[in-house]
Design an enzyme around this catalytic site. Structure first.
Site, PDB file in Angstrom:
ATOM      1  N   HIS A   1       4.608   1.615  -3.713  1.00  0.00           N
ATOM      2  CA  HIS A   1       5.102   1.350  -5.228  1.00  0.00           C
ATOM      3  C   HIS A   1       5.369   1.551  -6.373  1.00  0.00           C
ATOM      4  CE1 HIS A   1       3.165  -3.551  -4.029  1.00  0.00           C
ATOM      5  NE2 HIS A   1       2.829  -2.979  -2.885  1.00  0.00           N
TER       6      HIS A   1
ATOM      7  N   ALA B   1      -5.145   1.187   1.123  1.00  0.00           N
ATOM      8  CA  ALA B   1      -4.838   1.275  -0.244  1.00  0.00           C
ATOM      9  C   ALA B   1      -6.364   0.150  -1.717  1.00  0.00           C
ATOM     10  CB  ALA B   1      -3.869   0.022  -0.988  1.00  0.00           C
TER      11      ALA B   1
ATOM     12  N   GLY C   1      -2.290  -1.946  15.489  1.00  0.00           N
ATOM     13  CA  GLY C   1      -3.315  -0.746  16.717  1.00  0.00           C
ATOM     14  C   GLY C   1      -2.538   0.688  15.766  1.00  0.00           C
TER      15      GLY C   1
ATOM     16  N   ASP D   1       2.168  -7.527   7.208  1.00  0.00           N
ATOM     17  CA  ASP D   1       2.765  -6.634   5.978  1.00  0.00           C
ATOM     18  C   ASP D   1       4.880  -5.947   6.995  1.00  0.00           C
ATOM     19  OD1 ASP D   1       2.581  -5.487   3.624  1.00  0.00           O
ATOM     20  OD2 ASP D   1       1.336  -4.629   4.135  1.00  0.00           O
TER      21      ASP D   1
ATOM     22  N   GLY E   1       6.246   4.212   9.943  1.00  0.00           N
ATOM     23  CA  GLY E   1       5.896   3.098   9.353  1.00  0.00           C
ATOM     24  C   GLY E   1       5.722   1.690  11.153  1.00  0.00           C
TER      25      GLY E   1
HETATM   26 ZN    ZN Z   1       0.740  -2.611  -0.059  1.00  0.00          ZN
END
Ligand code: ZN
Length: 436
Positions: A161, A242, A276, A300, A362
């Site tokens: 972020h 996080a 995974g 996400d 990612g």
């Molecule tokens: Zn997040």
């Protein structure tokens, strides 16, 4: 599925045709049961009432070829997909959302919460009015409201972020949020860090308005997290990612899963990215065994999700998709500190560019993949895996009267799966909206 012909016309009080799905196992009351599913007017129908009160019969019968019918999947945290970033303003912003909504149907997702990460006020105020809460249909999955992840989060656990837009609460009132977001009309969920000063009244006011308060991107200790739950928080954003790592003397937010200070009527839910990659299978099992009824599968997903294998231009970056991994085509290998969520990873890695390397940036797992992985990695029942993507998010959002179940009167949003949990068909309001 094969339509096996029409039945005699019904004597129903309703003019809507009745469809009977036969030869299937349907998920009802936490069990896959060998039962037919009856649908009329977009809702699940009680066949006993139909026979005895209305003397009605099916107009259509559909043979499900021994497949599973489960409630449609609900994704409460999705940042984008198919090259679209929900946190990026554009002239055709609503077209981008609509495109993602349509593509999600193939993954069994019948409704979702577009998620916006920490952004400057101008982005919220430009983008939020363009997201319409709406039912799904042939044009795409339904939108249950926006999930605002940030900007009231911890700088220490910011992930990717952008730190310059992270805020704290000034006066500890809803005005702090309105100043940044502009409005909250279509907002379903806010992820915030409860350790920020003055968070208490904000949490209470959001909860009072029926907006889900989720704890995440936070360095809260357990007692701060417990206080936030007593103030009205009910969700944990991507558990383990996080937040402070589990410590036996102060387990932090993770400790909420077994906290005795959380009253029984305050059920805590927690999001898990079960791809995974972002959560180790052992951590997934620990969370699931400690608190199975709270587990909510989330993707996400990042904008690279859903792009075909190969190279793509995404924003300013070249992304290479290979299997379940998205690589930025050439990036510096960064010290990531802790294991962040896929969104964080891809954004961190996208910031620097070093041609000629391929570094993991990612995960791009879809909801159906997460359901399969969760079932395989946790060893849970088929029912538990399906409910983590349907019943639990609906319970979290207080929507079980219409979503997340196949109970009589619910919206006929469902997914037809084969034995391997591959999505074969998706239905919204009783209408087939996608077929493999
Ligand atoms: Zn997040």
């Amino acid at each position: 599925m094969v339509c096996i012909g029409e039945m005699p016309s019904n004597k129903s009080v309703s003019d809507e045709p009745i469809t009977q799905f036969i030869n299937c196992r349907i998920l009802r009351h936490h069990k896959l049961q060998r039962e037919d599913l009856w649908v009329r007017g977009g809702k699940i129908l009680d066949p006993e009432k139909l026979f005895f009160d209305e003397e009605g019969f099916a107009d259509y019968r559909i043979d499900c070829e021994n497949r599973i019918i489960a409630p449609g999947f609900i994704d409460v945290q999705i940042n984008g997909g198919y090259g679209i970033d929900f946190s990026q303003a554009s002239d055709d912003y609503s077209l981008g959302i609509a495109m993602v909504a349509k593509k999600l149907l193939q993954h069994g997702v019948t409704s979702f919460c577009p998620t916006i990460v920490t952004s400057p006020p101008a982005i919220y105020q430009q983008v939020l009015p363009q997201i319409r809460v709406q039912n799904g249909g042939p044009d795409g999955a339904g939108i249950l409201g926006v999930h605002l992840e940030g900007p009231f989060i911890s700088k220490e656990k910011k992930g990717a972020h952008p730190p310059q837009f992270i805020r704290s609460f000034n006066i500890g009132a809803i005005a702090d949020l309105l100043e940044i977001y502009g409005q909250l009309d279509n907002v379903t969920m806010v992820t915030l860090a409860p350790e920020l000063p003055n968070s208490g009244p904000v949490i209470q006011e959001l909860a009072r308005r029926g907006i889900i308060v989720s704890l995440g991107h936070s360095v809260a200790n357990l007692s701060q997290a417990e206080a936030a739950v007593l103030q009205g928080s009910t969700f944990i954003t991507h558990l383990f990612n996080a937040m402070l790592p589990f410590h036996h003397r102060d387990p932090g937010i993770v400790g909420l899963l077994t906290s005795e200070k959380v009253p029984a009527q305050n059920r805590i839910f927690y999001g898990m990215i079960a791809d995974g990659i972002h959560t180790h299978p052992a951590a997934l099992r620990i969370a699931h065994r400690a608190h199975p009824k709270g587990l909510v599968l989330v993707t996400d997903a990042v904008p690279a999700m859903g792009l075909p294998a190969g190279c793509h231009s995404l924003g300013q970056q070249e992304i290479h998709i290979d299997g379940l991994h998205a690589y930025v085509a050439g990036v510096y290998i960064l010290s990531l500190g802790e294991h962040e969520s896929c969104h964080e990873l891809i954004l961190i890695l996208m910031k620097t560019f070093d041609p000629g390397t391929t570094t993991l940036s990612g995960s791009i797992a879809t909801m159906d993949m997460c359901v399969r992985h969760f079932r395989d990695a946790s060893g849970c029942s088929e029912e538990a895996a399906l409910e983590a993507a349907s019943l639990h998010p609906a319970e979290l959002l207080n929507l079980t009267h219409c979503k997340g179940t196949l109970d009589y009167g619910s919206d006929a949003d469902f997914v037809v799966l084969d034995e391997s949990f591959t999505v074969r068909e998706t239905y919204i309001a009783g209408q087939q909206v996608w077929k493999k």
